[in-house]
Design a protein around this motif. Structure first.
Motif, PDB file in Angstrom:
ATOM      1  N   ALA A 137      24.334 -73.795 -45.866  1.00 29.95           N
ATOM      2  CA  ALA A 137      25.325 -74.328 -46.802  1.00 29.95           C
ATOM      3  C   ALA A 137      25.688 -73.245 -47.820  1.00 29.95           C
ATOM      4  CB  ALA A 137      24.755 -75.551 -47.517  1.00 29.95           C
ATOM      5  N   LEU A 138      26.990 -72.993 -47.999  1.00 22.64           N
ATOM      6  CA  LEU A 138      27.451 -71.978 -48.953  1.00 22.64           C
ATOM      7  C   LEU A 138      28.516 -72.608 -49.847  1.00 22.64           C
ATOM      8  CD1 LEU A 138      27.617 -69.188 -46.265  1.00 22.64           C
ATOM      9  CD2 LEU A 138      26.104 -69.120 -48.278  1.00 22.64           C
ATOM     10  N   VAL A 139      28.287 -72.557 -51.145  1.00 22.96           N
ATOM     11  CA  VAL A 139      29.189 -73.254 -52.061  1.00 22.96           C
ATOM     12  C   VAL A 139      30.491 -72.473 -52.225  1.00 22.96           C
ATOM     13  CG1 VAL A 139      28.249 -72.214 -54.188  1.00 22.96           C
ATOM     14  CG2 VAL A 139      29.305 -74.486 -54.276  1.00 22.96           C
ATOM     15  N   ARG A 140      31.579 -73.199 -52.392  1.00 24.02           N
ATOM     16  CA  ARG A 140      32.914 -72.626 -52.537  1.00 24.02           C
ATOM     17  C   ARG A 140      33.602 -73.248 -53.732  1.00 24.02           C
ATOM     18  NH1 ARG A 140      30.989 -69.290 -49.917  1.00 24.02           N
ATOM     19  NH2 ARG A 140      31.296 -68.813 -47.729  1.00 24.02           N
ATOM     20  N   VAL A 166      19.749 -74.607 -47.550  1.00 21.36           N
ATOM     21  CA  VAL A 166      20.423 -74.617 -48.843  1.00 21.36           C
ATOM     22  C   VAL A 166      19.798 -73.528 -49.720  1.00 21.36           C
ATOM     23  CG1 VAL A 166      20.889 -75.997 -50.918  1.00 21.36           C
ATOM     24  CG2 VAL A 166      20.928 -77.090 -48.663  1.00 21.36           C
ATOM     25  N   ASN A 167      20.663 -72.728 -50.365  1.00 18.59           N
ATOM     26  CA  ASN A 167      20.181 -71.693 -51.278  1.00 18.59           C
ATOM     27  C   ASN A 167      19.778 -72.320 -52.603  1.00 18.59           C
ATOM     28  OD1 ASN A 167      20.871 -68.995 -49.872  1.00 18.59           O
ATOM     29  ND2 ASN A 167      22.729 -70.239 -49.643  1.00 18.59           N
ATOM     30  N   GLU A 187      12.171 -82.336 -42.266  1.00 18.03           N
ATOM     31  CA  GLU A 187      12.033 -81.096 -41.482  1.00 18.03           C
ATOM     32  C   GLU A 187      13.400 -80.530 -41.085  1.00 18.03           C
ATOM     33  OE1 GLU A 187      10.676 -83.990 -40.727  1.00 18.03           O
ATOM     34  OE2 GLU A 187      11.219 -84.616 -38.686  1.00 18.03           O
ATOM     35  N   ARG A 188      14.450 -81.305 -41.321  1.00 21.40           N
ATOM     36  CA  ARG A 188      15.791 -80.770 -41.029  1.00 21.40           C
ATOM     37  C   ARG A 188      16.382 -80.017 -42.220  1.00 21.40           C
ATOM     38  NH1 ARG A 188      19.385 -85.395 -38.584  1.00 21.40           N
ATOM     39  NH2 ARG A 188      20.932 -83.706 -38.599  1.00 21.40           N
ATOM     40  N   LEU A 189      15.698 -80.025 -43.339  1.00 17.69           N
ATOM     41  CA  LEU A 189      16.166 -79.275 -44.517  1.00 17.69           C
ATOM     42  C   LEU A 189      15.325 -78.020 -44.704  1.00 17.69           C
ATOM     43  CD1 LEU A 189      17.884 -78.974 -47.129  1.00 17.69           C
ATOM     44  CD2 LEU A 189      16.120 -80.325 -48.303  1.00 17.69           C
ATOM     45  N   GLU A 190      16.025 -76.906 -44.918  1.00 18.70           N
ATOM     46  CA  GLU A 190      15.333 -75.653 -45.231  1.00 18.70           C
ATOM     47  C   GLU A 190      15.829 -75.172 -46.587  1.00 18.70           C
ATOM     48  OE1 GLU A 190      14.842 -72.738 -41.945  1.00 18.70           O
ATOM     49  OE2 GLU A 190      15.960 -71.422 -43.288  1.00 18.70           O
ATOM     50  N   ILE A 191      14.897 -74.734 -47.415  1.00 12.02           N
ATOM     51  CA  ILE A 191      15.260 -74.192 -48.723  1.00 12.02           C
ATOM     52  C   ILE A 191      15.166 -72.673 -48.645  1.00 12.02           C
ATOM     53  CG2 ILE A 191      14.617 -74.102 -51.170  1.00 12.02           C
ATOM     54  CD1 ILE A 191      15.574 -76.830 -50.465  1.00 12.02           C
ATOM     55  N   MET A 198      12.393 -67.171 -46.818  1.00 13.67           N
ATOM     56  CA  MET A 198      12.553 -66.107 -47.787  1.00 13.67           C
ATOM     57  C   MET A 198      13.851 -65.364 -47.463  1.00 13.67           C
ATOM     58  SD  MET A 198      10.274 -62.814 -48.914  1.00 13.67           S
ATOM     59  CE  MET A 198       9.065 -63.594 -49.979  1.00 13.67           C
ATOM     60  N   ASP A 199      14.797 -65.506 -48.386  1.00  9.47           N
ATOM     61  CA  ASP A 199      16.146 -64.956 -48.192  1.00  9.47           C
ATOM     62  C   ASP A 199      16.182 -63.484 -48.582  1.00  9.47           C
ATOM     63  OD1 ASP A 199      18.831 -64.990 -47.601  1.00  9.47           O
ATOM     64  OD2 ASP A 199      19.421 -66.284 -49.257  1.00  9.47           O
TER      65      ASP A 199
END
Ligand code: C2E
Ligand code: CA
Ligand code: CA
Ligand code: CA
Length: 274
Positions: free
Chosen positions: A59-62, A111-112, A139-143, A173-174
């Motif tokens: 997900a990337l916010v705009r 999600v960042n 488990e479908r959400l990754e931070i 880890m991004d």
């Protein structure tokens, strides 16, 4: 403030106070834009390298500004972070992304989360509520977090990361390798995924040693039992190298650009029908 010339003391220079004023104006604008519904979320697919299927989306916010058009998150996220707005904005992105993912069959969403959001213990509740409201399996959400989070206050970071793992969400880890001490943190915190920063991916072809660096990260990931996603894959050559070197996931303009949620649904329907 502007009449204070260079050399006067006790005040910021005119250049800095201009910057501060511009920042304040942008902060007010973000607040207004949030209320006016000018923000939206795009999703960029992350592919299983071998199977070439969509595993999850980031997900990337705009921001579609009424006068300025699209403003990059690289411009407004730092301002939102400094002006106390990242909690509201980030929480909204989280809820929006969870709701979108719940409507898609099976795939995950990442999600960042800003280091500033990590300063607030309320983050756990925000994540739990977003999952519950959307009816999304944790488990479908990754931070996705950057190591800056861990540098600030390791004890508190550990508490929050353990809490998030306790909820059942995945942790990535991004921008791996761009900070100071990623290696120390990697095995001391409960990460599931390493995301290789796109500078390293670009170096696969631009520099002799570039591929060796990526290979080292990949073998580190394997040794620690982590999945590795390569970001910013733009060329066939990069994709070929990452495939041969057994990188688990790839993400980048070569494969798919960030797109509206509706397009993701269509892509998945197509793949399902194929
Ligand atoms: P990031 O988390 O590293 O996100 C990846 C960025 O790389 C995105 O830029 C994406 O559009 C871009 N990208 C993807 N594939 C390619 C490629 O092949 N080539 C190139 N050159 N770029 C590619 P974007 O959307 O402009 O976001 C920039 C940064 O803003 C993100 O970097 C992230 O740090 C931040 N950001 C975006 N959305 C959010 C959000 O909802 N919350 C927070 N806290 N930060 C966000
Ligand atoms: Ca990211
Ligand atoms: Ca990244
Ligand atoms: Ca980044």
């Amino acid at each position: 403030v502007k009449q204070h010339r260079r050399g006067s003391y006790g005040f910021f220079s005119p250049e800095i106070s201009d910057q501060l004023m511009a920042q304040r104006a942008l902060a007010d604008d973000i607040r207004r834009g949030l209320a006016a519904g000018e923000f939206f979320v795009e999703y960029q697919p992350r592919f299983d390298t071998r199977e070439r299927t969509i595993r999850s989306v980031e997900a990337l916010v705009r921001w579609s500004h009424p006068q300025r058009g699209r403003i990059s998150p690289a411009e407004f996220i730092p301002v939102a972070e400094r002006c106390g707005l990242i909690g509201a904005l980030g929480g909204w992105v989280l809820r929006t992304a969870c709701a979108a993912a719940a409507a898609w069959p099976g795939i995950g969403v990442s999600v960042n989360v800003s280091p500033i959001q990590f300063r607030d213990d309320g983050l756990l509740g925000v994540v739990a509520e977003a999952l519950a409201a959307a009816g999304l399996a944790p488990e479908r959400l990754e931070i996705e977090i950057t190591e800056g989070v861990l540098l600030e206050d390791a004890e508190r970071a550990r508490r929050l990361l353990d809490g998030l793992k306790g909820l059942g969400v995945r942790l990535a880890m991004d921008d791996f390798g761009t900070g100071y001490s990623s290696l120390i943190y990697l095995h001391n915190f409960p990460f599931d995924v390493i995301k290789i920063d796109r500078q390293f991916v670009a170096d696969i072809e631009h520099r002799q040693s570039g591929r060796a660096v990526v290979q080292a990260i990949l073998s580190l990931g394997r040794a620690l039992g982590l999945s590795v996603t390569a970001e910013g894959v733009e060329t066939i050559g990069q994709l070929a190298a990452l495939t041969i070197d057994q990188c688990s996931e790839v993400q980048g303009f070569l494969l798919a650009k960030p797109m509206p949620g509706g397009h993701i649904a269509a892509l998945l329907a197509q793949a399902g029908a194929a």
